[in-house]
Design an enzyme around this catalytic site. Structure first.
Site: not given
Length: 438
Positions: A262, A265, A293, A328, A346, A369
C-alpha cells in the site's frame, strides 16, 4: 516592521510534514549551523478554495500546530504561524528576521511546484537559497525507473524495482533530536485562531497515529472487510506528515508485505503525478477522454448523499459524509459504481472525494479514481465492472457495515435501485467500446 530576531537565522518552512521527529528538511536546517526559526503558513490559495467553514482538515492542522508549538516552547523556542498568501508572507518574514537560508521538504503537486518556484525566485532576489529535501515518500521522481531511464506506468514492475532498491539507508530516521539545541530561542508566539481565518472548529474525531503491530500483521487477512476495525487509518497522518513514512515502511517491511505494498502504491502515484502532471485534468490514457459520459446531475446527487438503492455504495457515501473517511474496498466499489453504472465522469467523483476526505491527497485520489474508471495507468480494464451485490456477499456477508450506515435497509423507505445492474453493465461496455474503437 522591526526585526524580531537580532542575529542571522535559518527558516524551516513546515508544510505537509507536521512533526519534529524524523523530519528530513528540519534535520538539514538544524545542521546548517544557525539558529532555526520554524514557520508555517495557512495558505489562502488553498483555504479560499474550501467551501466548508468547519472543514475538519483545517481543525486537524490547527490542533497539530498547537502540539508542535507546545513541544517547541518546552525547548525555549516557538513556531511562527502566519495566515495569507505565501508570496506576501515571505517578504514580511524577511523584514522581521535576518534570514540567510530557507529549508523545506519537497511537494510534488502542480500547485506546490508553482508556489515553490515563486518563493525560490523571491528569495533569490535577496540572495537567499531555498533548500528542499525528500521527506514524504521513500522513493521519488526518477529514483525508481526502468533500465532505459523512463518512468514506470505499470505498478507490478515498479513495485519489484522499488523493493529491490530498498535498503536500510532509505528507512533510517533523521536524528533531529540531536540538533534541537539549534532551535532559535524565542518567546511563545500565538497561532492565528480558526475564526480569524474564517473557519469554525470541525468535528475532532481523528484516528490515532500509533498503530498496534498486530493490526499490521493481520492486515492482509482482514483489510477488505469494512465491517471490521482492521485498517490503520494512517492515510490522514501520511497526508499531513504527522507520521514518518520511513518509520511506517520499516514497520511494514517486518510485519506485512501487503501493508508495505500500500505504501508502494502511494509512492507510485506520487511518481506518476510528477512525471505526468496532465493527469490532474485529463485521463492518463488520452483515448478515454472520448467517452461520452451521461453526467446526470440528479443521479450524481443520489450517489453523493448515499441514496442509490445499492446498500454497499450508500453505506460508503454516508460514512464519507459523516466521518471524512471511507474504507478502501468501499472506495473502489463507490468509484466503480459512479463511473461504470451511472457513466458519470470520474472527475466529478474525484472532486467530491477531494472535498470530503480527511486524507485527501491529489496523487492517490486521482490515481484511485482513474484506476476505477479504467482511464489511468495500470487501471482496472474497462470491462471489469464491480458487481455491488457480489462485493457485498464477499466482503460484508453479515451486512455489519451496511446496517451501521443504512439502518433503514429493510424498511419500505429505503431507495429503490437507481439503475438495474445488468442493464448498467451492458450500457457501460457499449459506451466504452464506442469511445475506444473510434
Amino acid at each position: 516592521m522591526s526585526q524580531i530576531y537580532p542575529e542571522p537565522v535559518t527558516l524551516f518552512w513546515f508544510r505537509r510534514d507536521l512533526r519534529i521527529e524524523d523530519n528530513a528538511g528540519l534535520y538539514y536546517a538544524l545542521r546548517s549551523g544557525q539558529p532555526v526559526v520554524p514557520v508555517f503558513i495557512f495558505d489562502r490559495h488553498i483555504l479560499d478554495s474550501l467551501d466548508d467553514p468547519e472543514d475538519r482538515r483545517v481543525t486537524f492542522i490547527h490542533d497539530i500546530l498547537g502540539l508542535i508549538n507546545k513541544n517547541l516552547i518546552s525547548k525555549g523556542s516557538s513556531i511562527d504561524v502566519r495566515y495569507g498568501l505565501p508570496e506576501e508572507i515571505f517578504p514580511a518574514l524577511l523584514k522581521e528576521y535576518p534570514v540567510t537560508a530557507v529549508y523545506t521538504n519537497h511537494d510534488y503537486e502542480p500547485y506546490a511546484q508553482q508556489r515553490d518556484r515563486k518563493i525560490a525566485n523571491l528569495l533569490s532576489a535577496s540572495k537567499i537559497p531555498l533548500y528542499t529535501a525528500k521527506d514524504q515518500v521513500i522513493f521519488e521522481k526518477g529514483e525508481v525507473v526502468k533500465d532505459d531511464g523512463k518512468p514506470y506506468t505499470v505498478f507490478t514492475p515498479y513495485s519489484k524495482r522499488w523493493r529491490a532498491q530498498l535498503n536500510d539507508f532509505y528507512l533510517k530516521p533523521y536524528p533531529v533530536h540531536k540538533y534541537l539545541k539549534q532551535l532559535a530561542p524565542m518567546k511563545e508566539r500565538a497561532i492565528p485562531s480558526l475564526k480569524s481565518m474564517g473557519f469554525r472548529e470541525g468535528e475532532r474525531e481523528f484516528p490515532d497515529n500509533e498503530i498496534p503491530a498486530q493490526l499490521i500483521r493481520d492486515y492482509a487477512r482482514q483489510r477488505d472487510f469494512p465491517g471490521l476495525d482492521a485498517t490503520t487509518r494512517l492515510s490522514l497522518h501520511l497526508r499531513f506528515g504527522t507520521t514518518s513514512i520511513r518509520q511506517l515502511a520499516a514497520q511494514a517491511k517486518d510485519l506485512s508485505e501487503t501493508f508495505l505494498n500500500e505504501l508502494i502504491w502511494r509512492d507510485f502515484y506520487q511518481m506518476i503525478l510528477w512525471h505526468f502532471p496532465q493527469v490532474v485534468g485529463q485521463s492518463f490514457k488520452p483515448e478515454y477522454d472520448r467517452i461520452r459520459w451521461r453526467n446526470n446531475e440528479k443521479e450524481f446527487e443520489a450517489w453523493c448523499v448515499g441514496n442509490t438503492g445499492y446498500p454497499i455504495v450508500d453505506a460508503g457515501m454516508r460514512e464519507l459524509n459523516e466521518t471524512g473517511f471511507m474504507h478502501n474496498r468501499v472506495r473502489m466499489i463507490t468509484a466503480s459504481f459512479l463511473t461504470k453504472h451511472l457513466l458519470i465522469d470520474w472527475r466529478w467523483g474525484e472532486a467530491y472525494f477531494a472535498k470530503k476526505l480527511l486524507d485527501y491527497e491529489l496523487a492517490s485520489n486521482n490515481g484511485g479514481w482513474q484506476w476505477a474508471a479504467g482511464t489511468g495507468c495500470d487501471a482496472a480494464p474497462y470491462f471489469r465492472i464491480f458487481n455491488p451485490y457480489l462485493q457485498t456477499k464477499k466482503f460484508d456477508p453479515e451486512l455489519t457495515y451496511i446496517r451501521k450506515w443504512v439502518p433503514e435497509l429493510e424498511e419500505l423507505t429505503y431507495a429503490k435501485p437507481i439503475v438495474e445492474h445488468e442493464y448498467a453493465r451492458q450500457r457501460c461496455l457499449e459506451t466504452y467500446k464506442n469511445a475506444l474503437n473510434k
